[in-house]
Design a protein around this motif. Structure first.
Motif, mmCIF file in Angstrom:
data_model
loop_
_atom_site.group_PDB
_atom_site.id
_atom_site.type_symbol
_atom_site.label_atom_id
_atom_site.label_comp_id
_atom_site.label_asym_id
_atom_site.label_seq_id
_atom_site.Cartn_x
_atom_site.Cartn_y
_atom_site.Cartn_z
ATOM 1 N N PRO A 141 -26.014 -48.267 27.929
ATOM 2 C CA PRO A 141 -25.622 -47.687 29.223
ATOM 3 C C PRO A 141 -24.520 -48.503 29.883
ATOM 4 O O PRO A 141 -24.502 -49.724 29.762
ATOM 5 N N GLN A 142 -23.639 -47.817 30.591
ATOM 6 C CA GLN A 142 -22.469 -48.479 31.138
ATOM 7 C C GLN A 142 -22.054 -47.773 32.434
ATOM 8 O O GLN A 142 -22.028 -46.522 32.502
ATOM 9 N N THR A 143 -21.779 -48.578 33.477
ATOM 10 C CA THR A 143 -21.255 -48.035 34.732
ATOM 11 C C THR A 143 -19.786 -48.418 34.841
ATOM 12 O O THR A 143 -19.434 -49.597 34.761
ATOM 13 N N LEU A 144 -18.928 -47.421 35.015
ATOM 14 C CA LEU A 144 -17.486 -47.638 35.021
ATOM 15 C C LEU A 144 -16.911 -47.228 36.362
ATOM 16 O O LEU A 144 -17.304 -46.201 36.948
ATOM 17 N N ALA A 145 -15.980 -48.000 36.826
ATOM 18 C CA ALA A 145 -15.215 -47.665 38.030
ATOM 19 C C ALA A 145 -13.870 -47.100 37.594
ATOM 20 O O ALA A 145 -13.109 -47.775 36.903
ATOM 21 N N LEU A 146 -13.575 -45.865 38.019
ATOM 22 C CA LEU A 146 -12.373 -45.182 37.574
ATOM 23 C C LEU A 146 -11.632 -44.615 38.781
ATOM 24 O O LEU A 146 -12.184 -44.528 39.899
ATOM 25 N N ALA A 147 -10.414 -44.199 38.527
ATOM 26 C CA ALA A 147 -9.637 -43.560 39.584
ATOM 27 C C ALA A 147 -10.269 -42.211 39.919
ATOM 28 O O ALA A 147 -10.773 -41.511 39.033
ATOM 29 N N PRO A 148 -10.274 -41.809 41.168
ATOM 30 C CA PRO A 148 -10.836 -40.500 41.533
ATOM 31 C C PRO A 148 -10.110 -39.384 40.772
ATOM 32 O O PRO A 148 -8.922 -39.486 40.468
ATOM 33 N N GLY A 149 -10.849 -38.321 40.503
ATOM 34 C CA GLY A 149 -10.276 -37.180 39.802
ATOM 35 C C GLY A 149 -11.068 -36.836 38.547
ATOM 36 O O GLY A 149 -12.186 -37.318 38.331
ATOM 37 N N ARG A 150 -10.470 -35.984 37.702
ATOM 38 C CA ARG A 150 -11.143 -35.520 36.485
ATOM 39 C C ARG A 150 -10.922 -36.524 35.359
ATOM 40 O O ARG A 150 -9.817 -37.010 35.146
ATOM 41 N N HIS A 151 -11.972 -36.790 34.617
ATOM 42 C CA HIS A 151 -11.916 -37.686 33.474
ATOM 43 C C HIS A 151 -12.780 -37.127 32.349
ATOM 44 O O HIS A 151 -13.774 -36.431 32.596
ATOM 45 N N LYS A 152 -12.373 -37.462 31.145
ATOM 46 C CA LYS A 152 -13.159 -37.089 29.970
ATOM 47 C C LYS A 152 -13.859 -38.348 29.462
ATOM 48 O O LYS A 152 -13.215 -39.373 29.214
ATOM 49 N N VAL A 153 -15.169 -38.279 29.332
ATOM 50 C CA VAL A 153 -15.968 -39.394 28.827
ATOM 51 C C VAL A 153 -16.371 -39.060 27.385
ATOM 52 O O VAL A 153 -16.991 -38.019 27.130
ATOM 53 N N LEU A 154 -15.992 -39.951 26.476
ATOM 54 C CA LEU A 154 -16.281 -39.742 25.061
ATOM 55 C C LEU A 154 -17.194 -40.877 24.586
ATOM 56 O O LEU A 154 -17.004 -42.046 24.947
ATOM 57 N N VAL A 155 -18.168 -40.533 23.723
ATOM 58 C CA VAL A 155 -19.077 -41.551 23.169
ATOM 59 C C VAL A 155 -19.157 -41.359 21.657
ATOM 60 O O VAL A 155 -19.139 -40.232 21.156
ATOM 61 N N GLN A 156 -19.213 -42.475 20.961
ATOM 62 C CA GLN A 156 -19.268 -42.470 19.502
ATOM 63 C C GLN A 156 -20.245 -43.534 19.027
ATOM 64 O O GLN A 156 -20.320 -44.618 19.609
ATOM 65 N N LYS A 157 -20.965 -43.184 17.960
ATOM 66 C CA LYS A 157 -21.892 -44.139 17.340
ATOM 67 C C LYS A 157 -21.965 -43.813 15.858
ATOM 68 O O LYS A 157 -22.105 -42.639 15.487
ATOM 69 N N PRO A 158 -21.806 -44.825 14.980
ATOM 70 C CA PRO A 158 -21.854 -44.558 13.534
ATOM 71 C C PRO A 158 -23.142 -43.825 13.145
ATOM 72 O O PRO A 158 -24.246 -44.180 13.589
ATOM 73 N N GLY A 159 -22.977 -42.783 12.304
ATOM 74 C CA GLY A 159 -24.122 -42.001 11.849
ATOM 75 C C GLY A 159 -24.470 -40.849 12.759
ATOM 76 O O GLY A 159 -25.417 -40.102 12.454
ATOM 77 N N TYR A 160 -23.742 -40.698 13.875
ATOM 78 C CA TYR A 160 -24.011 -39.629 14.836
ATOM 79 C C TYR A 160 -22.723 -38.861 15.092
ATOM 80 O O TYR A 160 -21.625 -39.398 14.975
ATOM 81 N N ARG A 161 -22.898 -37.596 15.481
ATOM 82 C CA ARG A 161 -21.729 -36.820 15.847
ATOM 83 C C ARG A 161 -21.207 -37.290 17.208
ATOM 84 O O ARG A 161 -21.988 -37.452 18.146
ATOM 85 N N PRO A 162 -19.913 -37.515 17.328
ATOM 86 C CA PRO A 162 -19.373 -37.883 18.645
ATOM 87 C C PRO A 162 -19.522 -36.723 19.626
ATOM 88 O O PRO A 162 -19.526 -35.554 19.232
#
Length: 954
Positions: A141-162
């Motif tokens: 788990p991770q909490t990120l501070a980003l610029a306001p607006g729309r963002h795409k969050v992508l996650v990847q892990k070996p052996g799993y579909r991204p």
């Protein structure tokens, strides 16, 4: 965490007292950087403080410095960065009071930043924002501070579909994103007997299921262990497909006898183990077997398999160590199917990919220069291959069949076999070169007279490579660029390459002593484009190559030293091949191809490039072949095939400045049938009998070419091959009809096919497993040999009215030309990068014309040495060749006698491969005496040259 609240200056004290004592310069540098940061911070110079803190943190990572970095970002108003560094501190094992301080800082920043809380199931996935190539933001788990607006969050892990999600962030709010990662699996559908048998993925692991069952497993190769009471346990090597289903039928035999264990090890980890013909795992492994005798096989890539019997004793352990030794790649050209060098029904040499890279050969001719029985002739127009004492004048390598992965490269206009930069720019696409000595017409028909050379290209760059780029520079102003890209999966692959080279050649060329000296006029340019693709059982290959070469030797009476005399060649083909097993006993192969060749020669007879005479040749033709391999029994294989050729176009011209008329030509069609019957009469004796019949539309004769090979092992360390065969070569359009307006040559108009009958015996004795001594003897009987001769007519028919000359003309020789030869070789290769190869060849000719005798050396000797340095990432290669004088009465270097030494260093450094080498290291000066029509004097060969090459793959 008192230091945080008291300010950065207290952290300096903490660094000196609370941390470990460093006795090196790193701690001192970190301390100074930290003090500089404190000073800058105290003066409000937060940017300079940040730079110093980062320097200190890189030298000695420290959570207190990390806190000060966050405070600097906060003071600069960069709240996203400040939040990230405060948040990273919470991962540390902080005292409760310090953790509270960091938490308060985060709460203070929350109204100023837009937050997204990323959680995944399972945890530990890499988190990316907007684009994966921007790098990971950490693991969930991770909490990120980003610029306001729309963002795409992508996650990847070996052996799993991204997976990914799109969020809209608002300053002062935290948006949760919870993503589920789907496990990538495959299904193994197990059936069989006995029902209820337990399935595990290791002998002591948990039970995965009971037969019948369907197991969902991660993709890849694994071993399933199946057990049931009263039955012998079974082991099954499977390759689980991703998102697919693999059916597996299990049959456990009733355990009628007690069992024991066999511990199998080898000098190569991961070698495949088979027991009684069934897979049993990979070395090292322990196999439980019923009492009694079993056949154990251990095999791996590039080594000879080990096969031996083991006796299993109840409740006891038998240890078997397999010593796997290097084995050269298999060869296909000898029988149109893959065989080991020992099984091939001919005298065979294979140049491996390791040799091609280590010796840095740039052309096929260079690679063959050190092969037993081969020699080269370079007249600065083309490079000619000689084998076993033959390289007749006027020959364009027409008596050696050159294949590109089984596709004939000799054209149908002149029968020319390309061997230098007229074949390809370099050998970067080549995986191995197969050299098969002796007659090959029983399988290939015309042209396979003295031997068959199969250049086998690679299919891909490998699973982890997509692009390869090569650059090279060398002597004679040579530059070369080669780029290849490829992609592959288990069922499909594609490879595309482009290459180009340019060289200005020798600065000066002295044509004899005291002969004229030609300045320049030795340049060469070449380019190659190739495509290879495979889809299941269908493969496609296309290649187009062009080459232009200036000729400095003033051939055919052209003006010495005048610009404009040059030759241009283009050779291309496209081929489709389909091969699939029809059953366990039958394999069908089909292929069809379209070929083209273009030649243009420019000959300057007036000193002005605008007045050059030009001759040319062009051909387009279709070929098709169908072949069926039938396994009639364990001891008998039969190959039958039919091949056809249709010449769509064969044109040739020999024109002067004012004439542009094509010469007489004749297209031909061809239908051939062939068969090859291979028998294993005894474990130590095998027999190969082949024949081919060719029907030409324009020839009265019906060539029948048989070949008989007997391969025996008279004793454990001995291997003997006896080969008797016949080959032919049909006269081509160039030999029949070419003339240059009777300036120097007239057409032959009628020629008979030439034939050769060969008797050969070769015996090899293995002094050790890696050291082999080979001796060979052969006798050739050549009838109606076609050579370019000078007429002795009462009235010369060529030349000009004011200066008539005798004509050159292709003609059949009278009687039989006989050759006796002997060869010897010593080969030691215990590994891929360690090699010693020595060879010697001698030949004597009888009833041969003077031109034929003077075109070949009687004695040839060569030595090749390859040595790895260190762990094998660097290799040293040396090649030495000696050839005796060719022309009786002219001794030494003026008649081609030469000792040539080459040296190279090559190796790998990560994804880079390099080569640096020198040819003709001793700068030996020698020349070849050729006919006056080919050169105005003896043709000097190149002196010392060098080549530097660098290849990167990505």
């Amino acid at each position: 965490m008192r230091a945080f609240t008291l300010g950065p200056w207290l952290l300096s004290l903490w660094l000196l007292t609370a941390g470990p004592a460093f006795a090196d310069n790193t701690a001192d540098e970190a301390d100074i950087a930290f003090e500089l940061g404190n000073d800058a911070y105290s003066h409000g110079n937060y940017t300079e403080a940040l730079r110093s803190y980062f320097t200190s943190y890189r030298l000695v990572p420290n959570r207190n410095v990390l806190f000060n970095i966050a405070r600097c970002f906060e003071a600069l108003g960069k709240f996203n960065e400040a939040y990230r560094y405060y948040n990273d501190l919470l991962v540390e094992d902080l005292p409760a009071e310090d953790a509270s301080e960091v938490t308060r800082s985060l709460e203070r920043l929350r109204p100023k930043v837009a937050l997204v809380r990323v959680t995944t199931n399972p945890r530990g996935a890499e988190v990316f924002v907007d684009r994966a190539d921007l790098g990971s933001r950490g693991r969930s788990p991770q909490t990120l501070a980003l610029a306001p607006g729309r963002h795409k969050v992508l996650v990847q892990k070996p052996g799993y579909r991204p997976t990914e999600a799109t969020v809209t962030l608002v300053r002062g709010r935290e948006v949760p994103v919870d993503l589920d990662l789907a496990l990538i699996t495959g299904v193994v559908d197990l059936t069989g007997s006995p029902e209820g048998a337990e399935v595990r993925d290791n002998p002591t692991g948990p039970v995965l299921g009971r037969i019948p069952t369907k197991l969902r497993l991660s993709p890849g190769q694994r071993v399933l262990h199946v057990r049931a009471p009263g039955h012998a346990p079974g082991q099954y090597v499977i390759d689980v497909p991703a998102e697919g289903t693999l059916p597996l039928a299990v049959t456990l035999s009733a355990q009628a006898a007690p069992s024991g264990r066999v511990v199998v090890t080898a000098n190569h980890d991961g070698a495949t183990v088979r027991v009684d013909g069934r897979p049993a795992g990979f070395t090292p492994t322990v196999v439980t077997l019923p009492e009694g005798e079993h056949v154990l096989e251990v095999e791996s890539r590039d080594v000879r398999p080990v096969r031996q019997k083991v006796t299993v004793v109840p409740d006891q352990e038998v240890k078997v160590h397999a010593t796997l030794r290097y084995e050269p790649p298999p060869v296909r050209a000898a029988s149109k199917r893959l065989l080991s060098v020992d099984e091939a029904p001919a005298s065979t040499t294979v140049l491996t990919p390791e040799e091609l890279r280590a010796f840095g050969w740039r052309t096929l001719a260079e690679a063959l220069a050190g092969v037993r029985g081969f020699f080269l002739t370079d007249d600065r127009t083309y490079t000619y291959l000689g084998v076993r004492g033959f390289s007749p004048p006027g020959d364009l390598n027409t008596r050696i069949l050159i294949l590109w992965d089984g596709h004939a490269m000799n054209d149908v206009w002149a029968g020319q076999g390309y061997a230098a930069h007229d074949l390809s720019v370099d050998l970067e696409e080549v995986e191995r070169i197969e050299v098969v000595r002796g007659p090959g017409s029983a399988l290939y028909g015309t042209g396979a007279f003295f031997g068959v050379i199969n250049v086998v290209p690679r299919d891909s760059l490998g699973l982890d490579r997509r692009l390869e780029v090569t650059g090279a520079v060398g002597a004679l102003g040579a530059t070369l660029v080669h780029a290849t890209t490829s992609w592959e999966d288990p069922q499909r692959s594609i490879l595309f390459s482009l290459a180009g080279m340019k060289s200005h050649g020798a600065d000066t060329t002295r044509l004899g002593e005291p002969g004229p000296i030609v300045t320049g006029l030795d340049g060469e340019q070449a380019g190659t484009g190739s495509l290879r693709a495979r889809v299941g059982n269908l493969s496609l290959v296309a290649q187009l190559h062009g080459r232009s070469k200036d000729v400095p030797t003033a051939p055919y009476g052209t003006v010495v030293g005048a610009q404009g005399t040059r030759v241009q060649d283009v050779r291309g083909f496209a081929e489709a091949k389909y091969e699939r097993p029809l059953s366990e006993r039958f394999v069908l192969s089909l292929r069809g191809a379209l070929d083209l060749s273009r030649y243009k020669g420019h000959w300057n007879y007036g000193g002005d490039t605008t007045e050059t005479n030009t001759d040319s040749g062009a051909a387009d033709w279709l070929t098709a072949e169908g072949r069926l391999l039938a396994v009639l029994s364990e001891a008998n294989r039969l190959t039958v095939g039919v091949e056809g050729q249709a010449q769509l176009r064969v044109d040739q011209k020999s024109v002067g400045p004012a004439v542009d008329a094509p010469l007489d030509t004749r297209t031909r069609s061809l239908v051939s049938v062939y068969a090859l019957d291979e028998w294993r009469l005894h474990p130590r004796l095998s027999l190969s009998l082949g024949f081919r019949v060719d029907k030409y539309s324009d020839l009265d004769s019906l060539p029948l070419t048989p070949r008989l090979a007997v391969i025996g092992r008279p004793y454990e360390q001995g291997l003997t091959k006896l080969v008797i065969g016949r080959a032919f070569r049909a006269p081509n359009v160039y030999e029949l009809f070419y003339q240059d307006n009777f300036l120097t040559q007239r057409p032959a108009e009628r020629l008979e096919p030439e034939t050769i009958t060969t008797f050969e015996v070769e015996h090899s004795h293995d002094l050790t497993h890696e050291l082999r001594l080979t001796v060979a003897g052969y006798h050739n009987r050549i009838s109606r040999l076609v050579t370019l001769t000078t007429e002795s007519a009462a009235t010369p028919a060529c030349g000009t009215p004011s200066a008539p000359t005798q004509c050159l003309v292709y003609a059949n020789s009278s009687g039989e030309t006989l050759a006796w030869g002997a060869e010897a070789g010593l080969h030691w290769q215990p590994g891929r990068w360690l090699l010693v190869d020595l060879s010697y060849s001698y030949v004597t000719l009888r009833n041969a014309s003077q031109d034929v005798v003077e075109a070949a050396p009687a004695h040839l000797a060569s030595g090749r040495f390859l040595l790895p340095v260190g762990n094998g990432d660097m290799r040293i290669a040396t090649q030495a060749t000696y050839q005796s004088a060719r022309v009786p009465g002219i001794a030494g270097a003026d008649s081609g006698e030469a000792l040539l030494l080459g040296f190279g260093v090559s190796g790998d450094y990560g994804r880079l491969r390099y080569f640096a080498g020198v040819n003709n290291l001793l700068d030996t000066r020698y020349a070849f005496v050729v006919s006056e029509d080919v050169s105005a004097g003896p043709v000097p060969q190149y002196g010392r040259t060098f080549n530097l090459q660098l290849t990167g793959s990505f």
